[in-house]
Motif scaffolding. Structure first.
Motif, PDB file in Angstrom:
ATOM      1  N   UNK A 122       2.982   2.804  46.964  1.00 14.70           N
ATOM      2  CA  UNK A 122       3.475   1.733  46.161  1.00 14.70           C
ATOM      3  C   UNK A 122       4.998   2.159  45.529  1.00 14.70           C
ATOM      4  N   UNK A 123       5.024   3.769  45.559  1.00 11.87           N
ATOM      5  CA  UNK A 123       6.469   4.283  44.569  1.00 11.87           C
ATOM      6  C   UNK A 123       7.342   4.254  45.643  1.00 11.87           C
ATOM      7  N   UNK A 124       6.706   4.373  46.251  1.00 10.37           N
ATOM      8  CA  UNK A 124       8.238   4.572  47.528  1.00 10.37           C
ATOM      9  C   UNK A 124       8.934   3.381  47.788  1.00 10.37           C
ATOM     10  N   UNK A 125       7.620   2.137  48.496  1.00 11.40           N
ATOM     11  CA  UNK A 125       8.298   1.201  48.309  1.00 11.40           C
ATOM     12  C   UNK A 125       9.002   0.416  47.364  1.00 11.40           C
ATOM     13  N   UNK A 126       7.996   0.557  46.222  1.00 12.20           N
ATOM     14  CA  UNK A 126       8.540  -0.298  45.714  1.00 12.20           C
ATOM     15  C   UNK A 126       9.632   0.569  44.739  1.00 12.20           C
ATOM     16  N   UNK A 127      10.180   1.319  44.554  1.00 13.23           N
ATOM     17  CA  UNK A 127      11.286   2.025  44.148  1.00 13.23           C
ATOM     18  C   UNK A 127      12.543   1.709  45.566  1.00 13.23           C
ATOM     19  N   UNK A 128      12.544   1.786  46.281  1.00 13.30           N
ATOM     20  CA  UNK A 128      13.553   1.180  47.447  1.00 13.30           C
ATOM     21  C   UNK A 128      13.862  -0.348  48.121  1.00 13.30           C
ATOM     22  N   UNK A 129      13.020  -1.014  47.619  1.00 14.34           N
ATOM     23  CA  UNK A 129      13.293  -2.022  47.876  1.00 14.34           C
ATOM     24  C   UNK A 129      13.576  -3.172  46.258  1.00 14.34           C
ATOM     25  N   UNK A 152      15.810  -0.896  44.121  1.00 11.13           N
ATOM     26  CA  UNK A 152      16.707  -0.898  44.028  1.00 11.13           C
ATOM     27  C   UNK A 152      17.764  -1.240  45.127  1.00 11.13           C
ATOM     28  N   UNK A 153      17.485  -1.312  45.853  1.00  4.77           N
ATOM     29  CA  UNK A 153      18.453  -1.807  47.752  1.00  4.77           C
ATOM     30  C   UNK A 153      18.093  -3.437  46.881  1.00  4.77           C
ATOM     31  N   UNK A 154      17.899  -4.163  45.981  1.00  4.36           N
ATOM     32  CA  UNK A 154      18.036  -5.314  46.146  1.00  4.36           C
ATOM     33  C   UNK A 154      18.677  -6.082  44.602  1.00  4.36           C
ATOM     34  N   UNK A 155      18.687  -5.186  43.783  1.00  2.00           N
ATOM     35  CA  UNK A 155      20.272  -4.627  42.613  1.00  2.00           C
ATOM     36  C   UNK A 155      20.800  -3.930  43.453  1.00  2.00           C
ATOM     37  N   UNK A 196      16.068  -9.424  54.437  1.00  2.00           N
ATOM     38  CA  UNK A 196      17.924  -9.233  54.363  1.00  2.00           C
ATOM     39  C   UNK A 196      18.672  -9.087  53.260  1.00  2.00           C
ATOM     40  N   UNK A 197      17.964  -7.749  52.902  1.00  2.00           N
ATOM     41  CA  UNK A 197      18.574  -7.046  51.668  1.00  2.00           C
ATOM     42  C   UNK A 197      20.119  -6.694  51.978  1.00  2.00           C
ATOM     43  N   UNK A 198      19.817  -5.775  53.203  1.00  2.36           N
ATOM     44  CA  UNK A 198      20.707  -4.943  53.710  1.00  2.36           C
ATOM     45  C   UNK A 198      20.880  -5.124  55.303  1.00  2.36           C
ATOM     46  N   UNK A 199      22.245  -5.074  55.508  1.00  4.31           N
ATOM     47  CA  UNK A 199      21.845  -4.442  56.525  1.00  4.31           C
ATOM     48  C   UNK A 199      21.327  -3.827  58.326  1.00  4.31           C
ATOM     49  N   UNK A 200      20.830  -4.235  59.598  1.00  9.74           N
ATOM     50  CA  UNK A 200      20.416  -3.585  59.755  1.00  9.74           C
ATOM     51  C   UNK A 200      20.584  -2.449  60.037  1.00  9.74           C
ATOM     52  N   UNK A 201      21.953  -2.226  60.602  1.00 10.69           N
ATOM     53  CA  UNK A 201      22.381  -0.762  60.837  1.00 10.69           C
ATOM     54  C   UNK A 201      22.439  -0.184  59.074  1.00 10.69           C
ATOM     55  N   UNK A 215      23.491   2.800  52.364  1.00  6.54           N
ATOM     56  CA  UNK A 215      22.575   4.349  53.154  1.00  6.54           C
ATOM     57  C   UNK A 215      21.954   5.088  51.337  1.00  6.54           C
ATOM     58  N   UNK A 216      22.749   5.245  50.792  1.00  8.29           N
ATOM     59  CA  UNK A 216      22.532   6.611  49.311  1.00  8.29           C
ATOM     60  C   UNK A 216      21.658   5.720  48.655  1.00  8.29           C
ATOM     61  N   UNK A 217      21.551   4.291  48.548  1.00  8.01           N
ATOM     62  CA  UNK A 217      20.515   3.525  48.117  1.00  8.01           C
ATOM     63  C   UNK A 217      19.419   3.913  47.638  1.00  8.01           C
ATOM     64  N   UNK A 218      19.169   4.512  49.656  1.00  6.52           N
ATOM     65  CA  UNK A 218      17.741   4.436  49.136  1.00  6.52           C
ATOM     66  C   UNK A 218      16.803   6.182  49.303  1.00  6.52           C
ATOM     67  N   UNK A 219      18.273   6.472  48.517  1.00  2.00           N
ATOM     68  CA  UNK A 219      17.678   8.071  48.088  1.00  2.00           C
ATOM     69  C   UNK A 219      16.973   8.265  46.949  1.00  2.00           C
ATOM     70  N   UNK A 220      16.433   6.910  46.190  1.00  2.00           N
ATOM     71  CA  UNK A 220      15.809   7.008  44.984  1.00  2.00           C
ATOM     72  C   UNK A 220      14.857   7.522  44.959  1.00  2.00           C
ATOM     73  N   UNK A 221      14.080   7.433  45.687  1.00  2.00           N
ATOM     74  CA  UNK A 221      12.480   8.331  45.308  1.00  2.00           C
ATOM     75  C   UNK A 221      12.829   9.805  45.266  1.00  2.00           C
ATOM     76  N   UNK A 222      13.525  10.480  46.213  1.00  2.00           N
ATOM     77  CA  UNK A 222      13.942  11.539  45.866  1.00  2.00           C
ATOM     78  C   UNK A 222      14.362  12.147  44.615  1.00  2.00           C
ATOM     79  N   UNK A 223      15.058  11.401  44.455  1.00  2.00           N
ATOM     80  CA  UNK A 223      15.741  12.017  42.986  1.00  2.00           C
ATOM     81  C   UNK A 223      14.380  12.162  41.316  1.00  2.00           C
TER      82      UNK A 223
END
Lengths: 310, 275
Positions: B47-54, B56-59, B149-154, B68-76
């Motif tokens: 719940x927490x990681x998915x919410x944070x990732x989605x 943060x990615x949307x913002x 479609x919030x981020x490129x597939x790569x 890719x740095x956007x996805x690092x949020x859960x580890x902060x």
């Protein structure tokens, strides 16, 4: 069966300063074997060595033709083991537990489940097989332990104190199960126990251990025949005078707990009555002193010097 | 009671290989550990990681700064390592301790498996829960971001790989820790308290000692700091981490392997069959 059932050759095993097994050499053939001795005599250590769970300090052990150290996995494929203590998995049902142990023994899933049903029915847990083990009574736990030991149809099964904790009826039922299993061809059992009556009428061979040493081993009928000349006499009167009179006739009597034990010379009982006549004592009982494995064990413990480990 | 014993004659099948026996033990252990504590921690992790990732990615996508740095949020946040600690405790503390406590280890080792097989099965079961908790949420989160479609597939794929690297590293370390503590006692409660207490003590203690002494080596003693350093690097976040990421990764891997080795050594001391 190549190499016999079990062959133990000059095995020593020491735990710190305690010598658990001392120069043990024995060979046992197929059948039902009583591994008999008091607590601490080395019975469980011997089973651990035979299963390759312990390494001997010296000597070799062979089980069903396989070296128990170099080929321990193969040995454990071929043997079943029923431990003495409670070691079940309380969160499982009876059927789940036995099937699981079958799988860990190498049975495919379907076969393990099928055999689990068979053996649980055999040990009398058909109605209780879907109950959790933590709801089982002591007797049911012993039965499920036996079931897991035989689920993979091993040619040799080590049963460590299988009647431990059972009431007289439960004990008889457990011995009955073992008796029924032992009648199946090509299946052998090593029954470790300190309750010597458990072996009566069940074991055709016996290995008597005391303080890590072998007292005797072999077929029960042969062992009892060897001691066939031993007699016990109970007299009315002064037994010490009777003993002295027997000694004067060349016998070597021992007085213990009011009974006189001695070995006949060439099967001749006349000196007994002559000694009684001469000492004015009355022979109340004259019989064989060894008629059971228990008698044999007790007589050997008295005879064989067992000193502290050196 | 029936009066006849089951008769089979000869074995009409091939016995399974050792690997299948290990797998059977592992599967049972995975199911056995599906307790409310483990499931709750895993659920919270997702719940927490998915919410944070989605979010943060949307913002980041909205402001046009998604990498890719956007996805690092859960580890902060200390929440992620805390949840891993809970999973390691609930799924790992009893893994050996319970078997020693109820002496079922006797039955395992009387079967045709080696001690190392037993330990491998237990380690795999514990690691499975940790991988589910550590890798799964990031992978699912990155997949959702890609699907929306919030981020490129790569970018999503690279993030997914980064989640796998950090998650596996965490799984190795926490598995080793759980096995080591579980092998020390026959009470899963004691093992759990040990795992929790030592990791938290290292986290807090290393920060305090490093603050007082200014030593650059002390932070390596904190697994949480090590994981964060590795995460910062693999996700490509700028800045200087508290520790060298490669050295931190080696510390975590080394500790995981050594602690598993310690658990093996402890198991060799376990009495297999009671006298």
């Amino acid at each position: 069966m190549a190499g016999g059932l079990v062959r133990v050759d000059s095995v020593f095993k020491r735990f710190g300063s305690v010598e658990a097994l001392t120069n043990l050499t024995v060979e046992l053939s197929s059948g039902t074997i009583g591994l008999v001795g008091p607590n601490g005599s080395g019975k469980t250590t011997l089973i651990r060595l035979l299963m390759g769970l312990l390494a001997p300090d010296a000597g070799t052990l062979t089980v069903l033709g396989h070296d128990s150290q170099r080929d321990s996995l193969r040995v454990r494929e071929l043997v079943g083991y029923m431990p003495e203590h409670d070691c079940l998995m309380p969160d499982l049902t009876g059927i789940g537990f036995v099937a699981f142990m079958g799988r860990v023994s190498g049975l495919p899933r379907e076969v393990a489940m099928s055999r689990a049903h068979d053996v649980l029915e055999f040990v009398g847990l058909r109605e209780q097989r879907y109950r959790r083990i933590n709801e089982y009574s002591v007797g049911m736990r012993q039965r499920v332990k036996l079931a897991q030991a035989i689920v993979h149809d091993p040619p040799l099964c080590f049963l460590d104190e299988p009647t431990s904790g059972l009431d007289p009826q439960g004990r008889e039922e457990m011995l009955g199960l073992i008796r029924a299993l032992s009648k199946i061809g090509n299946h052998s059992f090593v029954l470790s126990t300190h309750l010597l009556p458990d072996t009566e009428g069940l074991c055709d061979q016996v290995l008597l251990l005391n303080a890590g040493r072998r007292l005797a081993s072999g077929r029960v009928d042969e062992l009892l025949a060897v001691k066939n000349e031993d007699r016990v006499v109970r007299v009315k009167g002064d037994p010490s005078r009777f003993v002295a009179a027997l000694s004067a006739k060349g016998l070597t009597p021992r007085l213990a707990e009011g009974e006189v034990r001695f070995t006949l010379l060439q099967g001749d009982t006349r000196p007994v009555f002559q000694a009684a006549f001469e000492t004015g004592t009355e022979v109340r009982y004259l019989g064989r002193s060894v008629s059971t494995i228990e008698d044999l064990f007790l007589s050997l413990v008295n005879v064989v010097p067992v000193g502290p480990p050196t | 009671m029936t009066i006849s014993a089951p008769r089979y004659g000869s074995l009409p099948f091939a016995r399974t290989e050792r690997a299948f026996r290990v797998l059977a033990i592992m599967k049972r252990e995975v199911v056995r550990r599906a307790r409310w504590g483990t499931l709750l921690a895993v659920g919270l992790s997702y719940a927490i990681v998915i919410l944070m990732v989605v979010f943060d990615a949307e913002f980041a996508s909205f402001i046009g700064n998604l990498t890719t740095a956007t996805f690092e949020a859960p580890f902060e946040s200390p929440v992620w390592p805390f949840l891993m600690l809970i999973v390691a405790t609930t799924a790992g503390a009893g893994t050996i301790a319970e078997d020693v406590g109820n002496r079922s280890i006797t039955l395992y080792l009387s079967r045709p498996i080696h001690l190392v097989d037993y330990l491998a099965a237990k380690a795999a079961a514990c690691a499975s829960w940790l991988v589910i908790a550590a890798v799964g949420p990031g992978v699912v989160g990155a997949t959702i971001v890609a699907a929306l479609g919030l981020a490129p597939a790569a970018v999503c794929l690279a993030s997914l790989g980064a989640f796998v690297v950090v998650g596996l590293l965490a799984a190795v370390f926490f598995t080793g820790t759980a096995l080591a503590f579980s092998s020390l006692t026959n009470r899963s409660l004691y093992a759990g308290v040990g795992i929790f207490g030592v990791i938290l003590s290292l986290y807090v203690g290393a920060a305090v000692v490093a603050g007082i002494t200014g030593s650059v080596y002390v932070p390596y003693a904190s697994p949480v700091t090590d994981l964060r350093s590795v995460a910062l690097t693999v996700f490509g976040v700028g800045g200087t981490p508290d520790t060298d990421p490669l050295a931190s990764a080696l510390v975590l891997l080394g500790a995981g392997v050594m602690l598993t080795g310690f658990a093996y050594w402890r198991l060799t001391r376990v009495e297999v069959v009671g006298e």
